[in-house]
Design an enzyme around this catalytic site. Sequence first.
Site, mmCIF file in Angstrom:
data_model
loop_
_atom_site.group_PDB
_atom_site.id
_atom_site.type_symbol
_atom_site.label_atom_id
_atom_site.label_comp_id
_atom_site.label_asym_id
_atom_site.label_seq_id
_atom_site.Cartn_x
_atom_site.Cartn_y
_atom_site.Cartn_z
ATOM 1 N N GLU A 60 0.798 -1.336 -0.140
ATOM 2 C CA GLU A 60 -0.122 0.017 0.051
ATOM 3 C C GLU A 60 0.918 1.236 0.247
ATOM 4 O OE1 GLU A 60 -2.437 -3.325 0.945
ATOM 5 O OE2 GLU A 60 -0.424 -2.692 1.680
ATOM 6 N N HIS A 129 -10.488 -6.359 8.642
ATOM 7 C CA HIS A 129 -11.364 -6.158 7.255
ATOM 8 C C HIS A 129 -12.793 -5.395 7.539
ATOM 9 C CE1 HIS A 129 -8.694 -9.356 5.992
ATOM 10 N NE2 HIS A 129 -9.144 -9.225 4.692
#
Length: 324
Positions: A60, A129
């Site tokens: 990321e 998540h």
Amino acid sequence: MTRMSMVKALNSGLRLALEDDPKVVLMGEDIGRLGGVFRVTEGLQKDFGEGRVMDTPLAESAIVGTAIGLTFRGFRPVVEIQFDGFVYPAYDQIVSQVAKLHFRSRGRVRMPIVIRIPYGGGIGAVEHHSESPEAQFALTAGLKVVSCADPNDAHWMIQQAIASDDPVVFMEPKRRYWETGEVDLAGPAAPLWSSRIVRPGRDATLVTYGPMVKTCLDSARAAEADGLDLEVIDLRTLSPLDLAPVVESVRRTGHAVVVHEAARTLGLGAEVAARIGEECFYSLESPVQRVTGYDMPYPPSRTEHDFLPGLDRILDAVDRARAY
């Protein structure tokens, strides 16, 4: 009007942005051939090519860092963070560079980057998540933060965010991805940096955004059985906050309840409650109530519905406010 899911609405908005400006590029993990884990970018690489819709390594920080470099060459990158909890490796890039380069360069450098983040719970996901990190970006000067709540807003807001010369953190409520709604493909779109009343009412004001908009609307419909008429406001933009409709509403109803999934302490609700107190002090008939997630790490999926604000907790807060 066309009925579609939020996933399809986002896909349609991204497609139009790619067609409108050849400098728009999409980047992210598995967004190309797979179409993203939620299929938001399905079919876009096939139609626009690997140079416009790029699969990236699982890194990321590198994804956002590459997007920063692309802006110096005139591109408008749209970065997908696959899940909310995966954004933290890129946090330094976002808050130290994306948010500050325009200011540091005295306006000579623009950062027209959109960082898409599927966020929130309610889908039975595993650890990391189901986070709600929106406040961490909203408190960072130099970043704009928005959250869509329905397919029509998703379709238009993603296009408006991409067209903005400012960096935008675009929060997508993943538990609403598969819910359908009417999308006005002809427009006009509501202004991006604005909140809106999604249900008028007279007895109390529910202030919310993203995944909790539908929950608040369900609560307002349930309250009708008790003779209560609740107004629901979708903030839509979390930074900058557009609180003019909220202030006008609370001055009429005298009661405010702020609802979000994120933890209570230092969440968006704290800022909204403080601003309501400043602007509506003489109109309030009770303290501003907050209904939020708890101050704890997100729980295992089998207990997440005890963590997330629901209809009963929202209506209980309304009753507390009105009984004060």
